[in-house]
Design a protein around this motif. Sequence first.
Motif, mmCIF file in Angstrom:
data_model
loop_
_atom_site.group_PDB
_atom_site.id
_atom_site.type_symbol
_atom_site.label_atom_id
_atom_site.label_comp_id
_atom_site.label_asym_id
_atom_site.label_seq_id
_atom_site.Cartn_x
_atom_site.Cartn_y
_atom_site.Cartn_z
ATOM 1 N N ARG A 92 -55.482 -33.457 -4.609
ATOM 2 C CA ARG A 92 -56.340 -33.364 -5.281
ATOM 3 C C ARG A 92 -58.342 -32.739 -5.366
ATOM 4 N N ALA A 93 -58.463 -33.530 -3.772
ATOM 5 C CA ALA A 93 -60.268 -32.726 -3.276
ATOM 6 C C ALA A 93 -59.736 -31.626 -3.134
ATOM 7 N N ALA A 94 -58.589 -30.777 -2.785
ATOM 8 C CA ALA A 94 -58.013 -29.262 -2.355
ATOM 9 C C ALA A 94 -57.888 -28.613 -4.105
ATOM 10 N N GLY A 95 -57.780 -29.178 -4.451
ATOM 11 C CA GLY A 95 -57.415 -28.835 -6.109
ATOM 12 C C GLY A 95 -55.780 -28.422 -6.113
ATOM 13 N N HIS A 96 -55.318 -28.953 -5.235
ATOM 14 C CA HIS A 96 -53.437 -29.586 -5.921
ATOM 15 C C HIS A 96 -53.149 -29.595 -7.129
ATOM 16 N N VAL A 97 -52.210 -29.804 -7.441
ATOM 17 C CA VAL A 97 -51.493 -31.097 -9.210
ATOM 18 C C VAL A 97 -50.460 -31.573 -7.916
ATOM 19 N N PRO A 98 -51.089 -33.199 -7.920
ATOM 20 C CA PRO A 98 -50.225 -33.697 -7.242
ATOM 21 C C PRO A 98 -49.325 -34.123 -8.808
ATOM 22 N N ALA A 99 -47.732 -34.264 -8.461
ATOM 23 C CA ALA A 99 -46.622 -34.367 -9.494
ATOM 24 C C ALA A 99 -45.890 -35.903 -9.853
ATOM 25 N N GLY A 100 -45.511 -35.759 -8.403
ATOM 26 C CA GLY A 100 -44.516 -37.404 -8.383
ATOM 27 C C GLY A 100 -44.118 -37.574 -7.172
ATOM 28 N N VAL A 101 -43.477 -38.946 -6.647
ATOM 29 C CA VAL A 101 -43.576 -39.766 -5.743
ATOM 30 C C VAL A 101 -42.408 -40.075 -5.262
ATOM 31 N N LEU A 123 -44.934 -48.549 -6.159
ATOM 32 C CA LEU A 123 -45.180 -47.483 -7.359
ATOM 33 C C LEU A 123 -47.002 -47.673 -7.815
ATOM 34 N N GLN A 124 -47.372 -49.053 -7.068
ATOM 35 C CA GLN A 124 -48.759 -49.101 -7.973
ATOM 36 C C GLN A 124 -49.716 -47.486 -7.172
ATOM 37 N N VAL A 125 -49.364 -47.409 -6.110
ATOM 38 C CA VAL A 125 -49.948 -45.996 -6.380
ATOM 39 C C VAL A 125 -50.037 -45.066 -7.197
ATOM 40 N N ALA A 126 -48.143 -44.927 -7.176
ATOM 41 C CA ALA A 126 -48.322 -44.080 -7.994
ATOM 42 C C ALA A 126 -48.816 -44.101 -9.720
ATOM 43 N N ARG A 127 -49.139 -45.309 -9.755
ATOM 44 C CA ARG A 127 -49.373 -45.247 -11.619
ATOM 45 C C ARG A 127 -50.565 -45.062 -11.713
ATOM 46 N N ALA A 128 -51.361 -45.584 -10.344
ATOM 47 C CA ALA A 128 -53.158 -44.950 -10.486
ATOM 48 C C ALA A 128 -53.616 -43.642 -10.357
ATOM 49 N N ASN A 129 -52.054 -43.123 -10.054
ATOM 50 C CA ASN A 129 -52.612 -41.788 -10.028
ATOM 51 C C ASN A 129 -51.907 -40.929 -11.125
ATOM 52 N N ASP A 130 -51.301 -41.340 -11.822
ATOM 53 C CA ASP A 130 -50.740 -41.478 -12.560
ATOM 54 C C ASP A 130 -49.336 -39.644 -12.517
ATOM 55 N N LEU A 131 -48.918 -40.183 -11.779
ATOM 56 C CA LEU A 131 -47.365 -39.591 -10.432
ATOM 57 C C LEU A 131 -46.105 -40.431 -11.282
ATOM 58 N N CYS A 135 -25.778 -57.568 -5.062
ATOM 59 C CA CYS A 135 -25.630 -58.858 -4.092
ATOM 60 C C CYS A 135 -27.401 -59.608 -4.297
ATOM 61 N N PRO A 136 -27.070 -59.975 -5.377
ATOM 62 C CA PRO A 136 -28.752 -60.323 -5.000
ATOM 63 C C PRO A 136 -29.191 -60.889 -3.881
ATOM 64 N N GLU A 137 -28.309 -61.263 -3.139
ATOM 65 C CA GLU A 137 -29.703 -62.092 -2.263
ATOM 66 C C GLU A 137 -30.252 -60.309 -1.022
ATOM 67 N N PHE A 138 -29.954 -59.692 -1.336
ATOM 68 C CA PHE A 138 -30.728 -58.077 -1.017
ATOM 69 C C PHE A 138 -31.746 -57.868 -2.043
ATOM 70 N N HIS A 139 -31.805 -58.727 -2.681
ATOM 71 C CA HIS A 139 -33.112 -57.609 -3.747
ATOM 72 C C HIS A 139 -34.466 -58.021 -3.536
ATOM 73 N N ALA A 140 -34.541 -59.232 -2.432
ATOM 74 C CA ALA A 140 -35.974 -59.487 -1.971
ATOM 75 C C ALA A 140 -36.252 -58.567 -0.860
ATOM 76 N N ALA A 141 -35.397 -58.094 0.259
ATOM 77 C CA ALA A 141 -35.643 -56.920 1.088
ATOM 78 C C ALA A 141 -35.531 -55.352 0.419
ATOM 79 N N PHE A 142 -35.095 -55.213 -0.768
ATOM 80 C CA PHE A 142 -34.758 -53.954 -0.371
ATOM 81 C C PHE A 142 -35.233 -53.627 -2.010
ATOM 82 N N TRP A 143 -34.599 -54.215 -2.660
ATOM 83 C CA TRP A 143 -35.531 -54.091 -4.525
ATOM 84 C C TRP A 143 -36.356 -54.636 -4.854
ATOM 85 N N ASP A 144 -37.419 -55.386 -4.646
ATOM 86 C CA ASP A 144 -38.310 -56.041 -5.178
ATOM 87 C C ASP A 144 -39.404 -54.582 -5.613
ATOM 88 N N GLY A 145 -39.309 -54.812 -6.480
ATOM 89 C CA GLY A 145 -40.635 -54.017 -6.534
ATOM 90 C C GLY A 145 -39.812 -52.590 -7.819
#
Length: 464
Positions: free
Chosen positions: A222-231, A250-258, A273-283
Amino acid sequence: MKWDEYAEWGRRIADWGADYHTTLRDRPVRAQTAPGEIAAQLPLSPPDAPEAMEAVMADFETIVMPGMTHWQHPRFFAYFAANAAPPSMLAEQLVNTIAAQCMLWQTSPAATEVEGVMIDWLRQALDLPVGYTGVIQDSASSATLSAVLTMRERATGYSGNREGLSGKGHLRIYCSDQVHSSIDRACWVAGIGQDNLVKLPTTGPRHAMDVNALEAAIATDRAAGHVPAGVIAITGGTGVGASDNLGPILQVARANDLYTHLDAAWAGAAMICPEFHAAFWDGVAGYDSIVFNPHKWLGAQFDCSVQFLKDAQPQLNTLKIEPEYLKTSGAAVTNYSEWTIPLGRRFRALKIWFLIRTYGLDGLRHRIRNHVAWAEELCAALDQDGFEITSEPILSLFTFRCPGSDDDQQRLVDALNDDGRIYLTQGAFDGRKVIRFQVGQFDCTHDDVMLARQVIGEVWGKLQ
């Protein structure tokens, strides 16, 4: 060909298919032919006169089959398996027979409406929030390109399609250095360019994107004048299974409207498989676009990739084009061709319907859990045998090295594949060549996986 001949050959080919699958363990996994060997057996010019189907099928057996790598082989441990469970194959036979072009609701209402319901069945299976919709794409590459184009259009106020990118600034896309090459290609095709795909370092045991580096890169651009678009985040990267911490990104992306896209092409299936959610799917809730491939670990016949969308409108704003000949009169309906890059569409949802109904989610979960457990067991065994484990199992994927140089790793991979009993591929991690091992073929057994230990030891012993 007359229809009675079609019926006869349909029966014969179905019998051939059943025999093929039940005898696959007797075949070498990878094709053992040399480059050009198959083409040399084909005539240089097409025939003018019709030929008998008997002759065609005989040539298929003698010319084509020796040059096929058997992706449905239970000892296929390379890449990620592209599975084809029997119910999915039967559904594809029906789709091929009907041969509908399902681009609009009116061109086959059932195809559109079954697709909508199957998307929601899978949304529930993966525990995504109510409100997510989606579309079945051909592959994760197409879903990712759709998401990157949406990032581009959103960042330019939906003017890029109309005006081009001249004068729009340097649009920037952010990801980790573990993403699939389809991310790079999407940036090429979208006109964003390789130099504007910012690849960030990874940290921790799951090789997750460094969120502090992400935040710093966005601020610097942003400081260099570029246009962040997505993550673009990943769950289960191709190389070593890298999986990002989804919530902080996701928090960083939302804070920067990406705009955010999650590539879970392989590992997303394990989230039934619900047991994998905590490690891989949280958020995961809140990502604008999420892709996973039922045609990998879930058993659907290739091609079948599901893209979930938190809000479909940005992608519709990017891709929808409606000439008069494609307009639908009357009640409001969904035309999935407006959600994707290709206009033409196959009835891909039917195989998902057949698959889930005949196995149930519990049957599919059982397979995935076995694959994860067997990969962990084999990894521990190879470690005991003196091989270096270069990345611990992430779900059912790990990497290892034999003693020696990078050239020795390739020698071992080539020798294993020439042996024919198993099929592996090489990769790169931390600046070194590694050997990938991924358990995911739909019908593999514990014995198939553990046989790999014996084969790897035997072949390596002969090379020393």
